[in-house]
Design an enzyme around this catalytic site. Structure first.
Site, PDB file in Angstrom:
ATOM      1  N   THR A 136       0.839  -1.189   0.000  1.00  0.00           N
ATOM      2  CA  THR A 136       0.000   0.000   0.000  1.00  0.00           C
ATOM      3  C   THR A 136       0.879   1.246   0.000  1.00  0.00           C
ATOM      4  O   THR A 136       0.582   2.230  -0.671  1.00  0.00           O
ATOM      5  CB  THR A 136      -0.917  -0.006   1.231  1.00  0.00           C
ATOM      6  OG1 THR A 136      -1.523  -1.292   1.335  1.00  0.00           O
ATOM      7  CG2 THR A 136      -1.999   1.032   1.086  1.00  0.00           C
TER       8      THR A 136
ATOM      9  N   GLU B 119      -5.125  -5.129  -3.879  1.00  0.00           N
ATOM     10  CA  GLU B 119      -5.693  -6.457  -3.596  1.00  0.00           C
ATOM     11  C   GLU B 119      -6.303  -7.069  -4.861  1.00  0.00           C
ATOM     12  O   GLU B 119      -7.426  -7.552  -4.868  1.00  0.00           O
ATOM     13  CB  GLU B 119      -6.771  -6.372  -2.505  1.00  0.00           C
ATOM     14  CG  GLU B 119      -6.369  -5.625  -1.254  1.00  0.00           C
ATOM     15  CD  GLU B 119      -5.527  -6.461  -0.299  1.00  0.00           C
ATOM     16  OE1 GLU B 119      -4.962  -7.474  -0.741  1.00  0.00           O
ATOM     17  OE2 GLU B 119      -5.427  -6.079   0.875  1.00  0.00           O
TER      18      GLU B 119
END
Length: 795
Positions: free
Chosen positions: A59, A246
């Site tokens: 991230t 994801e």
DNA sequence: AGAATGGACTTTTTT
DNA sequence: AGTCCATTCT
């Protein structure tokens, strides 16, 4: 230097070539990244796949990549789209970008979950597909109610075929873009035929209600783009850079959307870890990430393999877990972190005991290391497991918070209140009408509703329209009056939607609905809690209404349907976190407990039947383990309540298949011993055969000291009375006898006339309906009714 | 029409 | 053990 471009967000075409100064600034932003991360951040053009292990800063990488794009002036903020898995992830990403480039430069970025982004898009484009922008969003609960309703009308028995099963099948069909007509054609068995019968009417019902379910929020944009290439072109133009976090959890529809949107610029970068794919049951297709390179031959693949989160021992265990799966993308996880302490395996008598051990361990570690509550998370497979943990923590005076389960917006009183709000915004919303019209009771019962419905069917009116002509519908004057009172109230407020601030309208409407008055009259503690919840909802509306210019009630309702419980997780709240393994994805904690490592529970017995599902369970275990930074505890109980009775359990195969025995220690600090050949006779499970002492249906309480005198060294409750043989306390294990003398109990080896020898894994039910789950060496796992199965106990 | 009572059934995970 | 549903009672 002043950069003004962020303030002209919708100007599509004019991005200047970055100057050297801009590039320097961009480079400075990613200076703290490691080599692979920096490379990922710098690779701005063309498709990129970032394959990243847990705790590798994926991230962070994505965030810096976006900051890099902004600083290098490769795009306006509004040309950048980032799709995440939870709203929380999107919020955090935005916050970090703001820190990197400043609030002004970050303004206008599109960040959010697939569902929220496309809900926003559909709001703008609703009229193209025959909806209004005020469409309702139905969650699974709404959807199942609607289906149940339809089942009644189409002669499908909800006893035999559950609305949940139908919902999940329809959801699958929508994800695959299978239309009701196609489904009908393909239906092959009675269940599918039933689904086929309902699918069409369900779609029509949603349309009539001006409503969308979760799948529609993805399926409708696809249809919209197919039917209106000009609209697609506009968004392709707008979003020059696409990011998907994801990626392993994307389903077919999400895959198609990404493909459509990226078709023009080809600047699609995805981040994911195939080893963390845990949402196949929801339609996630791991192939999306596995074949990214095939879909985008130009794609560059970057691997992030350094783990910054966990100790070496934890990582070693994680690696050993995932090694038992086949067909992962190549990854070699490593870390510079400390070796760390051993992973500790806690073995407990019962779920209560397990919870107590966890609670004690938490307190112990807090004292020993000065850790705060927020440093701990307890993860489990099913929501039902939270109860015993809650009790233990409450007893121990440890503040906790549960993520998931029934979240705030799923509570009955909240859904009741929301039904009124939705109805006012979207009177076509039939599900909300049905819900609200007699809550609280105002004399509009089943018969009245039936009359209204058949009138609506006969005249082709919507239920709402029918309700506005109660006399023509043939209602008695008393019923008609009641219905009129309701429709007037709704209509009166609906007329003010455009002119009244959302919070004011909501407050008035809920007041007029008498919902709160009814709760006040009830005057029970539960009712007062509910009342408080409605107040809280109204506060949430108020907060939303004051948050921006487009803060309408309809926008509030759409947003609220899409918040997950994890989204509200606040780090500043100093509590122990309890949640399912699924909810834990993307989070990290200093100390993690993975509880309930038992056959039948984790892996769930259903999943253990199918190798694919078993692999998904294993990935789930992997996800859980890799949430831990410093300390990891695994636990299992030898008995657990299920369906209201205590059942014996054996520890999970996940513990014994792992080739990392040296990183695990038992509670007392002894070496961990995996059981090899666990389905052989001498499996050391510690179960001794129970002897019948008084007749053929004797039960034996679990005197665990007798079962294994060594495993449990110190008494947990020194003052507690020793369990008596007659005790029906909660440690009792269910034991069932066949005609012979010897008990069939989980753990025991049995012989079957045709399946050969096997081992009992679990028992369910009582009396004649008792069913044993048996693992046979030759044919695998079977469920057998004891009454018929003629099992012989071996040994 | 609505409340109360008793029986069947349940547990996967969620945007 | 809790929830939902059908039946019965008011």
């Amino acid at each position: 230097m002043a950069r003004t471009f962020a303030l002209q967000p919708d100007d599509p075409n004019t991005v200047a070539e970055p100057s050297q100064a801009d590039m320097n600034e961009a480079e400075a932003l990613i200076a703290g990244l490691n080599e692979a991360q920096a490379e990922a951040a710098r690779t701005t053009e063309g498709p990129v796949m970032i394959v990243a292990g847990p705790g590798s800063g994926k991230t962070r990488t994505l965030t810096h990549r976006i900051a890099y794009l902004l600083a290098a002036k490769k795009a306006w903020p509004s040309q950048i789209l980032a799709l995440t898995f939870t709203n929380k992830a999107a919020r955090e990403m935005r916050e970090r970008i703001v820190k990197l480039v400043g609030a002004e430069q970050a303004k206008g970025l599109w960040m959010g979950t697939f569902h929220s982004i496309f809900a926003r898009l559909l709001r703008r484009e609703a009229e193209h597909i025959g909806f209004t922008k005020d469409f309702s969003i139905y969650d699974t609960d709404d959807t199942e109610r609607l289906l149940k309703n339809l089942m009644g009308r189409y002669g499908v028995d909800p006893k035999k075929i559950t609305p949940r099963a139908v919902r999940s099948r329809i959801s699958g069909a929508k994800n695959q873009m299978v239309t009701p007509q196609e489904y009908l054609r393909l239906a092959a068995d009675p269940f599918e035929e039933a689904v086929a019968k309902l699918y069409g009417p369900y779609v029509e019902a949603l349309r009539r209600a001006n409503a969308m379910d979760f799948d529609d929020l993805l399926a409708w944009p696809i249809r919209l783009f197919e039917q209106h290439p000009d609209v697609l072109a506009q968004y392709q133009q707008r979003w020059k850079y696409l990011h998907i976090d994801e990626y392993q959890d994307t389903n077919r529809a999400q895959y198609l959307l990404a493909k459509m949107l990226a078709a023009k610029h080809q600047n699609l970068s995805v981040v994911g870890d195939d080893a963390q794919s845990i949402y196949a049951f929801r339609g996630a297709d791991i192939q999306n990430i596995l074949s990214f390179q095939k879909d985008y031959p130009e794609a560059k693949t970057i691997r992030l393999e350094q783990n910054y989160r966990s100790t070496q021992k934890i990582l070693k265990l994680a690696d050993a877990i995932i090694k038992n799966n086949t067909g992962q993308l190549d990854k070699d996880l490593w870390t510079d972190n400390a070796e760390g302490d051993h992973v500790v395996l806690l073995e407990a008598l019962s779920e209560r005991d397990e919870a107590q051990k966890i609670e004690r361990t938490i307190r112990d570690l807090q004292i020993r290391y000065g850790l705060g509550n927020r440093d701990f998370a307890v993860l489990y497979r099913t929501n039902a497991q939270s109860r015993s943990l809650e009790e233990a923590l409450r007893r121990g005076g440890i503040p906790y918070r549960i993520v998931g389960g029934t979240s705030f917006y799923q509570r009955r009183e909240i859904k009741d209140a929301l039904a009124y709000l939705r109805l006012v915004v979207n009177p076509q919303d039939e599900a909300s009408l049905v819900r609200a019209i007699n809550t609280p009771t105002r004399g509009i019962g089943a018969k009245t509703m039936e009359t209204l419905r058949s009138y609506a069917n006969a005249t082709g009116l919507s239920l709402w329209q029918a309700a506005q002509q109660p006399e023509e519908a043939g209602l008695s004057s008393r019923a008609a009056k009641a219905v009129e009172g309701f429709t007037f109230m709704i209509a009166r407020h609906a007329a003010k939607v455009e002119t009244t601030p959302a919070d004011e309208l909501a407050r008035e409407l809920i007041q007029a609905s008498n919902l709160m008055q009814a709760l006040r009259d009830e005057n029970t503690p539960e009712a007062l809690v509910r009342l408080e919840n409605i107040h809280e909802l109204l506060n949430a509306v108020a907060e939303f209404a004051q948050s921006g210019e487009n803060a309408t009630l309809s926008a509030f309702l759409q947003e609220v349907s899409l918040v997950a419980d994890v989204d509200n997780l606040q780090a500043d709240d100093n509590r122990v976190t309890l949640m399912t393994l699924h909810a834990s994805k993307g989070l990290e904690f200093k100390v993690v407990f993975v509880a309930g490592l038992e056959e039948g529970l984790f892996p769930l017995s259903m999943a253990a039947q199918d190798p694919k599902e078993l692999e998904e369970e294993r990935r789930l275990f992997y996800v859980g383990v890799t949430r831990a930074e410093e300390l990891l505890f695994l636990s299992f109980a030898r008995s657990r309540y299920r369906y209201g009775e205590s059942q014996g359990a054996i520890r999970s195969r996940f513990l014994d298949e792992v080739q990392a025995e040296d990183v695990i220690r038992t509670e007392s600090g002894r070496a961990f011993q995996a059981k090899t050949g666990r389905f052989s006779l001498d499996d050391g499970d510690g179960f001794t055969q129970a002897r019948s002492t008084s007749g053929s249906r004797t039960r034996r309480t679990a005197d665990y000291a007798q079962i294994d005198p060594h495993y449990y060294r110190q008494s947990l409750r020194p003052d507690a009375p020793k369990p008596s043989r007659r005790s029906t306390g909660d440690d009792e294990r269910q034991i069932v006898y066949d005609e012979g003398e010897v008990a069939i109990v989980p753990g025991v080896r049995v012989q079957h006339p045709s399946f050969g020898s096997g081992k009992v894994i679990a028992l369910e039910g009582t009396g004649d309906r008792t069913t044993a789950t048996v693992f046979f060496k030759d044919v695998g796992q079977k469920k057998l009714k004891l009454k018929f199965a003629r099992l012989q106990v071996l040994g």
